[in-house]
Write an enzyme that holds these catalytic residues in place. Sequence first.
Site, short mmCIF file in Angstrom:
data_model
loop_
_atom_site.label_atom_id
_atom_site.label_comp_id
_atom_site.label_asym_id
_atom_site.label_seq_id
_atom_site.Cartn_x
_atom_site.Cartn_y
_atom_site.Cartn_z
N CYS A 184 0.63 -1.49 0.01
CA CYS A 184 -0.09 -0.05 0.11
C CYS A 184 0.72 1.09 0.08
O CYS A 184 1.94 1.33 0.65
CB CYS A 184 -0.77 0.02 1.32
SG CYS A 184 -1.98 -1.36 1.53
N ARG B 235 5.36 -0.66 -6.12
CA ARG B 235 5.27 -1.16 -4.96
C ARG B 235 4.39 -2.44 -4.85
O ARG B 235 4.41 -3.40 -3.97
CB ARG B 235 4.93 -0.44 -3.66
CG ARG B 235 6.04 0.77 -3.37
CD ARG B 235 5.40 1.91 -2.68
NE ARG B 235 5.34 1.07 -1.43
CZ ARG B 235 6.37 1.29 -0.45
NH1 ARG B 235 7.24 1.88 -0.64
NH2 ARG B 235 5.91 0.88 1.01
N TRP C 61 -3.13 -2.72 -1.10
CA TRP C 61 -2.90 -4.10 -1.62
C TRP C 61 -3.75 -4.89 -0.69
O TRP C 61 -3.31 -4.87 0.37
CB TRP C 61 -1.25 -4.23 -1.26
CG TRP C 61 -0.89 -5.68 -1.80
CD1 TRP C 61 -0.52 -6.03 -3.05
CD2 TRP C 61 -0.59 -6.72 -0.94
NE1 TRP C 61 0.03 -7.33 -2.99
CE2 TRP C 61 -0.01 -7.75 -1.96
CE3 TRP C 61 -0.48 -7.15 0.39
CZ2 TRP C 61 0.37 -9.15 -1.61
CZ3 TRP C 61 -0.24 -8.31 0.93
CH2 TRP C 61 0.11 -9.30 0.15
N ASN D 273 -2.09 2.36 6.22
CA ASN D 273 -1.13 1.29 5.56
C ASN D 273 -0.62 0.29 6.58
O ASN D 273 -0.59 0.90 8.12
CB ASN D 273 0.08 1.65 5.21
CG ASN D 273 0.23 2.32 3.78
OD1 ASN D 273 -0.84 2.38 3.07
ND2 ASN D 273 1.43 2.73 3.18
N GLY D 274 -0.88 -0.98 6.65
CA GLY D 274 -0.57 -1.79 7.80
C GLY D 274 -1.59 -2.68 8.15
O GLY D 274 -2.74 -2.70 7.27
N GLU E 224 17.39 -18.49 -6.11
CA GLU E 224 17.05 -17.05 -6.70
C GLU E 224 16.64 -17.03 -8.29
O GLU E 224 15.59 -16.23 -8.62
CB GLU E 224 18.04 -16.28 -6.52
CG GLU E 224 18.14 -14.82 -7.04
CD GLU E 224 16.99 -13.91 -6.22
OE1 GLU E 224 16.33 -14.36 -5.46
OE2 GLU E 224 16.66 -12.97 -7.18
N LYS F 199 13.00 -15.96 -9.27
CA LYS F 199 12.61 -14.86 -10.60
C LYS F 199 11.67 -15.28 -11.32
O LYS F 199 10.86 -14.60 -11.77
CB LYS F 199 14.04 -14.75 -11.27
CG LYS F 199 14.84 -13.50 -10.32
CD LYS F 199 14.71 -12.15 -10.28
CE LYS F 199 13.82 -11.97 -9.14
NZ LYS F 199 14.44 -11.72 -7.81
N GLU G 116 8.08 -15.36 -9.89
CA GLU G 116 7.76 -14.20 -9.78
C GLU G 116 7.12 -13.38 -11.24
O GLU G 116 6.06 -12.85 -10.90
CB GLU G 116 8.64 -13.20 -9.19
CG GLU G 116 9.01 -13.62 -7.62
CD GLU G 116 10.31 -12.55 -7.15
OE1 GLU G 116 9.92 -11.84 -6.14
OE2 GLU G 116 11.21 -12.27 -7.96
N HIS H 156 17.17 -37.76 -4.06
CA HIS H 156 16.29 -37.96 -2.77
C HIS H 156 14.85 -37.58 -3.19
O HIS H 156 14.23 -37.10 -2.15
CB HIS H 156 16.77 -37.30 -1.63
CG HIS H 156 18.15 -37.91 -1.37
ND1 HIS H 156 18.46 -39.04 -1.12
CD2 HIS H 156 19.24 -37.30 -1.48
CE1 HIS H 156 19.53 -39.33 -0.70
NE2 HIS H 156 20.34 -38.19 -1.09
N LYS I 92 6.31 -4.94 -3.79
CA LYS I 92 7.84 -4.36 -3.70
C LYS I 92 8.25 -4.41 -2.26
O LYS I 92 9.42 -5.06 -2.01
CB LYS I 92 7.93 -3.02 -4.35
CG LYS I 92 9.52 -2.87 -4.27
CD LYS I 92 10.31 -3.49 -5.30
CE LYS I 92 11.88 -3.32 -5.34
NZ LYS I 92 12.49 -4.53 -6.05
C1 G6P Z 1 8.93 -8.82 -1.51
C2 G6P Z 1 9.90 -8.44 -2.86
C3 G6P Z 1 11.04 -9.21 -2.96
C4 G6P Z 1 12.02 -9.03 -1.87
C5 G6P Z 1 11.27 -9.24 -0.45
C6 G6P Z 1 12.06 -8.68 0.71
O1 G6P Z 1 8.63 -10.21 -1.75
O2 G6P Z 1 8.87 -8.52 -3.89
O3 G6P Z 1 11.68 -8.95 -4.27
O4 G6P Z 1 13.03 -9.71 -2.06
O5 G6P Z 1 10.04 -8.51 -0.33
O6 G6P Z 1 12.15 -7.26 0.59
P1 G6P Z 1 13.40 -6.64 1.37
O7 G6P Z 1 13.02 -5.12 1.01
O8 G6P Z 1 13.42 -6.77 2.80
O9 G6P Z 1 14.61 -7.06 0.77
#
Ligand code: G6P
Length: 609
Positions: free
Chosen positions: A2, A27, A74, A99-100, A482, A486, A489, A505, A604
């Site tokens: 948000c 975000r 959000w 927000n929150g 990672e 990606k 996502e 396994h 984000k």
């Molecule tokens: C969200 C974002 C990710 C990020 C994660 C941790 O899930 O989409 O890209 O890695 O938060 O965020 P931070 O700001 O703590 O690295």
Amino acid sequence: MCGIVGATAERRVAGILLEGLRRLEYRGYDSAGMALLNDEGLQQLRRVGKVQALADALEETGANGFSGIAHTRWATHGGVTEANAHPHFSNSTIAVVHNGIIENHESLRKKLQDLGYVFTSQTDTEVICHLMHHELKSTDDLLTALQATVKQLEGAYGTVIMDKRRPGELVVARSGSPLVIGLGIGENFIASDQLALLPVTREFIYLEEGDVARVTRDKVEIFDHQGAAVQREQQTSDLQYDAGGKGEYRHYMLKEIHEQPFAVRNSLEGRVNGDEIMVNAFGENAAEIFKDIRHVQIIACGTSYHAGMVARYWLEAYAGVSCNVEIASEFRYRKSHVFPGSLLVTISQSGETADTLAALRLAKTLGYRSSLTICNVATSSMVRESDLAFLTRAGAEIGVASTKAFTTQLVGLLMLVSALGHFNGMDKATEARIAHALSTLPTKLEQSLKITAEIEELAEEFADKDHSLFLGRGDQYPIAMEGALKLKEISYIHAEAYAAGELKHGPLALIDAEMPVIVVAPNNELLEKLKSNVEEVRARGGIMYVFADKDAHFASDDTMRVINLDHVDELVAPIVYTIPLQLLSYYVAIIKGTDVDQPRNLAKSVTVE
Ligand code: G6P
């Protein structure tokens, strides 16, 4: 997640609020809304979907005002509907953005319903506006009403409130969700992130936990959680950010992938001195603290957690300190053991991730020697609340899928390996090797970006698949994780990562021609082991895509496509091998036509639990 923007000015503010929301779009959100106060009263406009839908509604209605609040939501409590979008109103008088999460919203809702308030949404937020309305029956002062309101709230909030009977006045409260006040001349602003306000001001005041404030056109009054008037430092932002700045690139993500050599160079600037890493890159008293450190506990979420996993391999192999890595949402809710001489390291792009921040706050009560954050936002809560900070200088990262933030985190972590190793018997040759590998890294990253055309071709073969498997060993295992993250996502293809030695396994049962297997294979001591794992996949009819060191002598054939990379010191191989995996996800997502910079359901900066 948000986003909040508020403004009170002598000019009309709808355009400023809208631009602010656009700057927070990255975000992640699912609806947007605005409340504007003018001579005709309080107007409310809300739309499901993109900020553009709200912009269209503003144009149609011609709504405007001299003060206003705006929000991108959000969804947490209640579905994605117009009724659940912010701002929420009480009796057409009070407007609230938030927000929150208000954790005790159910009991508050019940209490307010008993008092006769009618709820029009399923959100937790709506309790705030009715509480404000109720409190204003016993006081004339908006700020006093807010102080009484926040006393009743449990959970996290960054909230901005306006009252149609008090034009030009905004009241705000911060607890667990960041808020920044932007200062203008004859106008003032409020936002959840300074990025939203850069077109109108560079002067900011960051509210601290528990602060409430009254913001009018020409005055800002701040009070701490005990109600005492306080002065918070005014800061001038030098952040360079152009919201429309994708440059020649189609997406922010692609731009940010290509910015990595530059971002890494920036992160190294002034921090490597010949054969040595400058310990003060972590803070003035870092040396004093590092000499006592025998153990490192890393805490992070998402991509940042993967950076932490790589650091564990590095720290134990080179720095002579033991290391544990844990996902913040797990760490914060379990009883953990604190080893003597432990450094608590949080890793976060935003510095505001709710779980990581909560874990940091918890850890501070547990007896760690000290806390360090590796973070990309200098003004964030994590930087402010940690003893030491390494700022990654990646520049604003707009694409939700983290790229340059990750590689610069790894740079900071490798520097930490050297800095801690320095006090734990690391030999000069290893220190020099780290410094050299880091100094030449930007050039290596530039080279790795040159395989783009090959990856675009590979993406064609990949895009119609539903599942995929990523394999790596040692410090490449987190890189495989990672890579899989990606792909998930942004292309929505199911991707799993395994340490290659674990293949037999379980995951071997999944192998067939429809399950592409991606292997990261730099030339290191585990190469021969990895080659055996590759044979296991081949024997079961699997199709492989191998990102390999050109000296590793993998050859393409019917079942295996090899993409060769230049040889790099294995120390920095995790950073270099990240690039092709980012590019692969990007080009697969392009073929699939997904919303690359704002993938569905993701945010984000995850500022709620
Ligand atoms: C969200 C974002 C990710 C990020 C994660 C941790 O899930 O989409 O890209 O890695 O938060 O965020 P931070 O700001 O703590 O690295």
